[in-house]
Motif scaffolding. Structure first.
Motif, PDB file in Angstrom:
ATOM      1  N   ALA A 155      39.026  43.269  28.278  1.00 24.64           N
ATOM      2  CA  ALA A 155      38.421  42.335  29.226  1.00 24.64           C
ATOM      3  C   ALA A 155      37.500  41.387  28.472  1.00 24.64           C
ATOM      4  O   ALA A 155      36.644  41.817  27.708  1.00 24.64           O
ATOM      5  N   LEU A 156      37.701  40.093  28.717  1.00 23.84           N
ATOM      6  CA  LEU A 156      36.814  39.085  28.133  1.00 23.84           C
ATOM      7  C   LEU A 156      35.574  38.913  29.010  1.00 23.84           C
ATOM      8  O   LEU A 156      34.483  38.684  28.512  1.00 23.84           O
ATOM      9  N   ALA A 157      35.782  39.015  30.306  1.00 24.71           N
ATOM     10  CA  ALA A 157      34.654  38.814  31.224  1.00 24.71           C
ATOM     11  C   ALA A 157      34.977  39.396  32.586  1.00 24.71           C
ATOM     12  O   ALA A 157      36.147  39.542  32.950  1.00 24.71           O
ATOM     13  N   VAL A 158      33.916  39.716  33.307  1.00 25.20           N
ATOM     14  CA  VAL A 158      34.044  40.037  34.732  1.00 25.20           C
ATOM     15  C   VAL A 158      33.066  39.137  35.475  1.00 25.20           C
ATOM     16  O   VAL A 158      31.881  39.063  35.118  1.00 25.20           O
ATOM     17  N   VAL A 159      33.600  38.439  36.481  1.00 29.51           N
ATOM     18  CA  VAL A 159      32.810  37.504  37.274  1.00 29.51           C
ATOM     19  C   VAL A 159      32.796  37.994  38.720  1.00 29.51           C
ATOM     20  O   VAL A 159      33.853  38.338  39.268  1.00 29.51           O
ATOM     21  N   ALA A 160      31.629  38.043  39.321  1.00 31.14           N
ATOM     22  CA  ALA A 160      31.561  38.350  40.754  1.00 31.14           C
ATOM     23  C   ALA A 160      31.931  37.089  41.533  1.00 31.14           C
ATOM     24  O   ALA A 160      31.593  35.980  41.120  1.00 31.14           O
ATOM     25  N   THR A 161      32.643  37.277  42.636  1.00 34.25           N
ATOM     26  CA  THR A 161      33.138  36.117  43.379  1.00 34.25           C
ATOM     27  C   THR A 161      32.162  35.633  44.451  1.00 34.25           C
ATOM     28  O   THR A 161      32.305  34.530  44.968  1.00 34.25           O
ATOM     29  N   GLY A 162      31.215  36.494  44.823  1.00 39.14           N
ATOM     30  CA  GLY A 162      30.354  36.157  45.963  1.00 39.14           C
ATOM     31  C   GLY A 162      31.034  36.427  47.292  1.00 39.14           C
ATOM     32  O   GLY A 162      30.460  36.170  48.355  1.00 39.14           O
ATOM     33  N   GLU A 163      32.276  36.952  47.221  1.00 40.26           N
ATOM     34  CA  GLU A 163      33.005  37.271  48.451  1.00 40.26           C
ATOM     35  C   GLU A 163      33.209  38.776  48.534  1.00 40.26           C
ATOM     36  O   GLU A 163      33.089  39.473  47.538  1.00 40.26           O
ATOM     37  N   GLN A 164      33.560  39.235  49.711  1.00 44.17           N
ATOM     38  CA  GLN A 164      33.797  40.668  49.857  1.00 44.17           C
ATOM     39  C   GLN A 164      35.289  40.948  49.942  1.00 44.17           C
ATOM     40  O   GLN A 164      36.063  40.113  50.398  1.00 44.17           O
ATOM     41  N   VAL A 165      35.664  42.109  49.441  1.00 47.47           N
ATOM     42  CA  VAL A 165      37.055  42.542  49.595  1.00 47.47           C
ATOM     43  C   VAL A 165      37.070  43.811  50.440  1.00 47.47           C
ATOM     44  O   VAL A 165      36.172  44.647  50.338  1.00 47.47           O
ATOM     45  N   ALA A 166      38.100  43.908  51.265  1.00 52.09           N
ATOM     46  CA  ALA A 166      38.198  45.058  52.169  1.00 52.09           C
ATOM     47  C   ALA A 166      39.021  46.143  51.507  1.00 52.09           C
ATOM     48  O   ALA A 166      40.216  45.965  51.260  1.00 52.09           O
ATOM     49  N   ARG A 167      38.404  47.241  51.171  1.00 52.32           N
ATOM     50  CA  ARG A 167      39.124  48.420  50.730  1.00 52.32           C
ATOM     51  C   ARG A 167      38.836  49.491  51.780  1.00 52.32           C
ATOM     52  O   ARG A 167      38.948  49.194  52.956  1.00 52.32           O
ATOM     53  N   LEU A 170      33.878  47.562  52.747  1.00 49.39           N
ATOM     54  CA  LEU A 170      33.772  46.230  52.167  1.00 49.39           C
ATOM     55  C   LEU A 170      33.062  46.348  50.823  1.00 49.39           C
ATOM     56  O   LEU A 170      32.035  47.007  50.714  1.00 49.39           O
ATOM     57  N   LEU A 171      33.629  45.705  49.820  1.00 50.92           N
ATOM     58  CA  LEU A 171      33.077  45.802  48.468  1.00 50.92           C
ATOM     59  C   LEU A 171      32.911  44.406  47.884  1.00 50.92           C
ATOM     60  O   LEU A 171      33.655  43.490  48.250  1.00 50.92           O
ATOM     61  N   PRO A 172      31.963  44.238  46.946  1.00 55.88           N
ATOM     62  CA  PRO A 172      31.839  42.927  46.307  1.00 55.88           C
ATOM     63  C   PRO A 172      33.074  42.626  45.462  1.00 55.88           C
ATOM     64  O   PRO A 172      33.578  43.494  44.747  1.00 55.88           O
ATOM     65  N   GLY A 173      33.560  41.395  45.552  1.00 50.10           N
ATOM     66  CA  GLY A 173      34.780  40.995  44.851  1.00 50.10           C
ATOM     67  C   GLY A 173      34.505  40.551  43.426  1.00 50.10           C
ATOM     68  O   GLY A 173      33.378  40.182  43.079  1.00 50.10           O
ATOM     69  N   ALA A 174      35.560  40.591  42.603  1.00 44.49           N
ATOM     70  CA  ALA A 174      35.411  40.204  41.192  1.00 44.49           C
ATOM     71  C   ALA A 174      36.723  39.660  40.656  1.00 44.49           C
ATOM     72  O   ALA A 174      37.798  39.942  41.178  1.00 44.49           O
ATOM     73  N   VAL A 175      36.617  38.879  39.597  1.00 45.11           N
ATOM     74  CA  VAL A 175      37.777  38.441  38.824  1.00 45.11           C
ATOM     75  C   VAL A 175      37.549  38.879  37.386  1.00 45.11           C
ATOM     76  O   VAL A 175      36.454  38.690  36.842  1.00 45.11           O
ATOM     77  N   LEU A 176      38.578  39.485  36.812  1.00 41.14           N
ATOM     78  CA  LEU A 176      38.496  39.921  35.418  1.00 41.14           C
ATOM     79  C   LEU A 176      39.379  39.004  34.579  1.00 41.14           C
ATOM     80  O   LEU A 176      40.474  38.616  35.008  1.00 41.14           O
ATOM     81  N   THR A 177      38.909  38.642  33.392  1.00 39.82           N
ATOM     82  CA  THR A 177      39.750  37.893  32.452  1.00 39.82           C
ATOM     83  C   THR A 177      40.273  38.872  31.416  1.00 39.82           C
ATOM     84  O   THR A 177      39.488  39.518  30.714  1.00 39.82           O
ATOM     85  N   ARG A 178      41.593  39.003  31.371  1.00 39.14           N
ATOM     86  CA  ARG A 178      42.202  40.003  30.502  1.00 39.14           C
ATOM     87  C   ARG A 178      42.867  39.343  29.299  1.00 39.14           C
ATOM     88  O   ARG A 178      43.570  38.353  29.439  1.00 39.14           O
ATOM     89  N   VAL A 179      42.622  39.916  28.144  1.00 37.81           N
ATOM     90  CA  VAL A 179      43.219  39.443  26.896  1.00 37.81           C
ATOM     91  C   VAL A 179      44.192  40.512  26.424  1.00 37.81           C
ATOM     92  O   VAL A 179      43.832  41.689  26.340  1.00 37.81           O
ATOM     93  N   ALA A 180      45.421  40.106  26.137  1.00 31.86           N
ATOM     94  CA  ALA A 180      46.457  41.073  25.758  1.00 31.86           C
ATOM     95  C   ALA A 180      47.320  40.470  24.657  1.00 31.86           C
ATOM     96  O   ALA A 180      47.477  39.250  24.578  1.00 31.86           O
ATOM     97  N   ALA A 181      47.894  41.328  23.823  1.00 34.35           N
ATOM     98  CA  ALA A 181      48.861  40.848  22.829  1.00 34.35           C
ATOM     99  C   ALA A 181      49.984  40.113  23.549  1.00 34.35           C
ATOM    100  O   ALA A 181      50.501  39.115  23.065  1.00 34.35           O
ATOM    101  N   SER A 182      50.367  40.623  24.689  1.00 31.00           N
ATOM    102  CA  SER A 182      51.173  39.902  25.678  1.00 31.00           C
ATOM    103  C   SER A 182      51.179  40.761  26.924  1.00 31.00           C
ATOM    104  O   SER A 182      50.696  41.898  26.903  1.00 31.00           O
ATOM    105  N   HIS A 183      51.722  40.208  27.997  1.00 31.30           N
ATOM    106  CA  HIS A 183      51.876  40.996  29.219  1.00 31.30           C
ATOM    107  C   HIS A 183      53.335  41.404  29.435  1.00 31.30           C
ATOM    108  O   HIS A 183      53.715  41.765  30.554  1.00 31.30           O
ATOM    109  N   LEU A 184      54.142  41.340  28.379  1.00 32.07           N
ATOM    110  CA  LEU A 184      55.543  41.778  28.506  1.00 32.07           C
ATOM    111  C   LEU A 184      55.564  43.285  28.721  1.00 32.07           C
ATOM    112  O   LEU A 184      54.888  44.030  28.008  1.00 32.07           O
ATOM    113  N   ARG A 185      56.345  43.705  29.678  1.00 33.92           N
ATOM    114  CA  ARG A 185      56.399  45.119  30.045  1.00 33.92           C
ATOM    115  C   ARG A 185      57.838  45.590  30.053  1.00 33.92           C
ATOM    116  O   ARG A 185      58.763  44.765  30.101  1.00 33.92           O
TER     117      ARG A 185
END
Ligand code: AMP
Ligand code: MG
Length: 492
Positions: A155-167, A170-185
């Motif tokens: 993970a390069l970063a985690v940013v809070a969105t200021g929005e809530q997500v329903a699980r 209700l939980l605080p939302g986030a976006v993660l920036t992921r760094v990978a050699a690739s995402h080929l699976r």
């Protein structure tokens, strides 16, 4: 709406340009109030990115999906996958987007992707979002794996969105920036193969080979060469998981990379008490992805990869199956070639080749640990202390085990007289600190309530796992007695 931002962030997108059939251009959905929670400065620098810029409002806008860097055409990647053994023909990035590829300071091409950046055409019933806790969890465990020397997306970063997500709540939302050699699976190959377009699979093989296993590109049968390279990479990866007590928890074929990196930190956990049957995921009732089952599951996943490659291995199906089977059969030996010396190193037997009695020495200790439910990570550090002549801790750890003294006598005999050198070597492979489940939970609970201090502290500890440091004693302790079984969740 998202705005284009002039920023030397994404330089390229070979995936989208070479494999357009597997990429759906899509924009991230902006969030109302982005706020940077954690930035991985070391990783930023590795990628040639300016941490100060990433912390600026423009930088955070990109990390939140509110701005798209100039030159980037974000795409959702298509893939299929076997989930718990059942085949889904169309999974894909339901809540993730590949921004593009960065060439790092060492010339390695790395994917930069957002996770939790809104619904895509692959979202099915999902909301496209992610919560703060699970995204910080992905960062914590990924950084721990990296510090342990195990290939992993980061993970390069985690940013809070200021929005809530329903699980469940209700939980605080986030976006993660992921760094990978690739995402080929493996699932990327399954999706391409299921399209029936053999030329597409051939292009995917070539793309994957150039990116991860360049020695394969000019081999006589690249499909077979790629299979062999992925078998080797994944055998090594799973062996390394086994050596640190890591349970991935959701080893579906869409979570099995072609690069050999660990990906998708959902219901994963490190074992505390040594137990091959250890399962943490709330939905893994059959123990398919139990700790000790991981080698077998990976072999199964690689067989699914092999199936997608058959038409490109040989025109004659029997010949193709025979060749692929030969490669798949090598998985166990390749895993052993990493696991056996790794286990000897953990035990301080790292003196060149295996000697008669070594496997029994390892097996007997693991047997005692299993019977007594002994802490896996702590025991190996205690054993180094025993090599230094102090057996108090290991005897306390295995109190009540009558056999421990005779085991220690055999082991002393084997490691020889230079206990200090043996102990120092052991301490470079046996971590003092892993992201222990109760500490991870404690830190994420605090973060979800707005206090990032414990996450930051735990990140520092697990990023420096091999040297015991004063003041960090509690990070090396197992969960308090009576904590109950630890349960983790998918779909977070
Ligand atoms: P995972 O269990 O994280 O490997 O995800 C399996 C599949 O479900 C992938 O296709 C994901 O993109 C998708 N998925 C998981 N969570 C969400 C969500 N909240 N919204 C949309 N898609 C999701
Ligand atoms: Mg996944």
């Amino acid at each position: 709406m998202t705005t284009a931002l002039a920023w030397p962030f994404v330089y390229d997108s070979t995936f989208a340009s070479e494999l357009g059939e597997l990429a759906v251009p899509w924009a991230p959905a902006p969030v109302s109030d982005p706020r940077l929670l954690v930035l991985n400065e070391a990783l930023a620098l590795e990628l040639g990115l300016d941490p100060d810029f990433l912390r600026s409002p423009e930088g955070v806008a990109v990390l939140a999906g509110n701005a798209v860097p100039e030159g980037s055409t974000p795409v959702a990647q298509a893939y299929a996958g076997h989930q718990f053994g059942g085949y889904s023909p169309r999974l894909g990035d339901g809540r993730a987007l590949l921004l593009g590829e960065v060439v790092d300071g060492q010339g390695r091409r790395r994917d930069v992707a957002l996770k939790g950046s809104g619904r895509t055409p692959f979202a099915r019933g999902g909301d496209g979002r992610a919560a703060v806790g699970p995204m910080l969890r992905e960062m914590l465990i990924g950084e721990a794996m990296h510090a342990l020397g195990i290939p992993t997306t980061r993970a390069l970063a985690v940013v809070a969105t200021g929005e809530q997500v329903a699980r469940e709540t209700l939980l605080p939302g986030a976006v993660l920036t992921r760094v990978a050699a690739s995402h080929l699976r493996v699932g990327t190959f399954q999706y391409a193969a299921a399209s029936g377009d053999t030329a597409l699979v051939a292009r995917l093989i070539d793309h994957a080979a150039r990116r991860h296993h360049p020695e394969v590109v000019d081999s006589p049968v690249p499909a077979l060469g790629l299979l062999e390279a992925v078998v080797a990479a994944q055998a090594s990866l799973v062996a390394q998981w086994m050596l640190v007590g890591f349970v991935h928890g959701v080893m579906n074929t869409d979570n099995t990379t072609i690069s050999g990196e660990t990906i998708d930190y959902g219901p994963c956990a490190f074992i505390d008490a040594y137990d091959p049957a250890a399962v943490f995921s709330s939905i893994d009732h059959g123990g398919r992805y139990a700790f000790g089952n991981q080698p077998a599951v990976m072999a199964w996943n690689l067989a699914r990869l092999a199936e997608t490659l058959l038409p490109l291995i040989d025109d004659d199906i029997d010949t193709a199956v025979e060749a692929a089977t030969g490669v798949l059969r090598g998985f166990g030996d390749r895993l052993g070639a990493v696991h056996e010396p790794g286990m000897r190193a953990k035990l301080g037997l790292d003196t060149g080749a295996e000697r008669p009695g070594d496997p029994e020495l390892a097996g007997d200790l693991l047997g005692l640990m299993h019977r007594e439910g002994t802490d896996f990570t702590g025991t190996f550090r205690d054993l180094a202390q025993a090599a230094r002549g102090d057996t108090e801790q290991i005897r306390a750890r295995l109190a009540g085990v009558a056999e421990i003294d005779s085991w220690l006598a055999r082991w002393r005999e084997r490691i020889g007289p230079d206990g200090e050198a043996v102990a120092s070597a052991m301490d470079t492979v046996n971590p003092q600190y892993i992201p222990r489940n109760h500490l991870v939970e404690e830190a994420l609970t605090a973060a979800t309530a707005g206090d990032l201090g414990p996450v930051e502290e735990l990140l520092r500890v697990v990023s420096d796992p091999f040297v015991a440091r004063p003041g960090r004693e509690r990070f090396a302790l197992p969960a308090p007695a009576g904590s109950g079984r630890y349960v983790t969740y998918c779909g977070t």
